[in-house]
Every structure is written in C-alpha cells, then in structure tokens.
Design an enzyme around this catalytic site. Sequence first.
Site, mmCIF file in Angstrom:
data_model
loop_
_atom_site.group_PDB
_atom_site.id
_atom_site.type_symbol
_atom_site.label_atom_id
_atom_site.label_comp_id
_atom_site.label_asym_id
_atom_site.label_seq_id
_atom_site.Cartn_x
_atom_site.Cartn_y
_atom_site.Cartn_z
ATOM 1 N N ASP A 43 1.521 -11.328 -82.633
ATOM 2 C CA ASP A 43 2.184 -10.361 -83.504
ATOM 3 C C ASP A 43 3.453 -9.808 -82.856
ATOM 4 O OD1 ASP A 43 0.956 -8.810 -81.589
ATOM 5 O OD2 ASP A 43 -0.151 -7.541 -82.995
ATOM 6 N N SER A 44 3.724 -10.237 -81.639
ATOM 7 C CA SER A 44 5.020 -9.949 -81.013
ATOM 8 C C SER A 44 6.159 -10.552 -81.814
ATOM 9 C CB SER A 44 5.051 -10.483 -79.576
ATOM 10 O OG SER A 44 4.658 -11.852 -79.528
ATOM 11 N N ASP A 82 -2.987 -13.808 -83.638
ATOM 12 C CA ASP A 82 -3.299 -12.386 -83.531
ATOM 13 C C ASP A 82 -3.734 -11.813 -84.872
ATOM 14 O OD1 ASP A 82 -2.919 -11.758 -80.861
ATOM 15 O OD2 ASP A 82 -0.804 -11.234 -81.094
ATOM 16 N N LYS A 112 -7.217 -13.462 -82.244
ATOM 17 C CA LYS A 112 -7.195 -12.625 -81.041
ATOM 18 C C LYS A 112 -7.225 -11.154 -81.434
ATOM 19 C CE LYS A 112 -3.490 -12.304 -78.284
ATOM 20 N NZ LYS A 112 -3.210 -10.839 -78.264
ATOM 21 N N GLU A 114 -7.253 -7.109 -79.783
ATOM 22 C CA GLU A 114 -6.944 -6.298 -78.616
ATOM 23 C C GLU A 114 -7.999 -5.214 -78.403
ATOM 24 O OE1 GLU A 114 -3.068 -4.606 -78.822
ATOM 25 O OE2 GLU A 114 -2.040 -6.533 -79.023
ATOM 26 N N GLU A 181 -3.259 -8.673 -69.664
ATOM 27 C CA GLU A 181 -1.819 -8.401 -69.661
ATOM 28 C C GLU A 181 -1.477 -7.204 -68.788
ATOM 29 O OE1 GLU A 181 1.988 -7.665 -72.664
ATOM 30 O OE2 GLU A 181 0.016 -8.141 -73.495
#
Length: 277
Positions: A43-44, A82, A112, A114, A181
């Site tokens: 999603d970056s 994501d 994915k 978080e 990360e």
Amino acid sequence: MKKPVDFFAMKENGEKITMITAYDYPSAKNVEQAEADMILVGDSLGMVVLGYDSTVPVTMDDMIHHTKAVKRGAPDTFVVTDMPFMTYHGSVDETIQNARKIIQESGAHAVKLEGAGEVVNKIARLTEAGAPVVAHLGLTPQSVGLTGSYKVRAKSAQEAQELMDNALAVEAAGAIAIVLEAIPRQLAEKVSKALSIPTIGIGAGVETDGQVLVYHDIIGYGISRRAKFVKAYAEIDETIEPALASYVKEVKAATFPEVKHSFTMAEEDLKGLYGRE
C-alpha cells in the site's frame, strides 16, 4: 512459481529469500525477469505511485487494480498484497470478506496484515479460511498516524520483548512469513532464529531470512528522500529527466520527428490524392 512450502525450505536450508515491492505491469515484468522469489504489492503505492503523503488513503480497489497489473507482468511469481488501512480492523467476518475480495479479484497468492494484538485473531481466522497471510511487525506504516514517526522501533528491552512475543503469536496464528521493518539487526536475528517461518527484513539487518525493497528505491526512480536502509543499484532519474527535457527541446525546435521517424507515401499515390499537375 515458488510457494510457501518452498520458502520454508529456503529458511531451513539457509537460502536467502528475495522480495521486491512492485506496483504495475512493467515493474513486475522486470522483477520476474530478475528471478526474485516474491513480489509485494504494497500500500506504499499510495505515496510512491499515487502521490499521497501516507498509505491511509489507499483503498481495496486501488490494491486490486495494481495487483492485477502486477499479476499480468509476473504470472510465475508468488504475489503478496497488502490489505489497506481499516480493511481488517472491523469484525472477523468483515476481514475475511475483504481478504476474499482481494484474493479472488486480484489473483494475489497471499495478503499482508500489519501489527499484532487483535490482528492475531484475524490472521488465525484467515488461515482457517484458507487465505495465506504474511504478518508485518516493527515499523508499521499504517499506524504512523498514531505513532507520529517513521523511526526505528523496538530499541528498548521492553519493546524488543513485546515484538518477540508478537512474532511468536502471529506465527502460532498461522502466518506464512513475517516482514520485520526498521528494527535493530540484533533483535531481527533473534526473532529469525526463534521462528520456524521466514522473516523478511527491510531495515532489519542481514540476519533475517530474506530482504524486501521497493522497486523504485532499488533503481533510483522518483525518490525524493532515501531511507537509511535503502541501497540504490542504479540512478534511473539521472537519465530520465535529461531525456524528457531533450524531447521537449527538440519538439519546440521542430527537430523531432526526423524523416526516419516518419511514414511516407509513394509519389504516384500522392498524385492520385491531390491530382496531377
């Protein structure tokens, strides 16, 4: 195409896993040609491709659209997508429905998520439902609105122990891998040794089971600010900008296109079009 069982074997055999974040057809094609093991559609893309100042505005439709493009460019590479902000923070049923939509419509092989805490149960339920999940601990960009920074995480003993506990929890919940990360490399090494599933590091040192970087960072494309953990293997911007400027200059000067860039008609056909003099 490698599958989760192959990534487990790579960890067991000490073979590093390579993951590259890509967002579209041409970049995914490049990544597959480079023989990377996995692609992450992160999603970056909100910041790198869409110009937002964070990942928060990114929608499921954005992720599906870009994942479909990546799949067309890299049909033989394992693709992780994501789940964007707030698509897995509601009920378990909503989370499963959203993950199903992403996987079914985009063709992603895994999603994915978080964080830990309540997310651990979501990972377990998704796994039970047959959806492979990659976890993400340490710096979690979707939470920057709460934490207020992109600084290194888990530097104190207490925070490090909490991250270790969370890593063990997401593994127990069924995650197939964990992205670590921006955490100290010593902690990343301990986590990697404690887990049976692969760890993929970004800003977490060389001791993780694999590494991930963004395509644009690797080739030096469109990046205004480079994180400490990024290594650029090329500087594409240095060739792109002069090339575009040269094109603009030549069009203004009417030196492009030249005859060699143009198509022509036979003289006889031209006479037939305009008439004979």
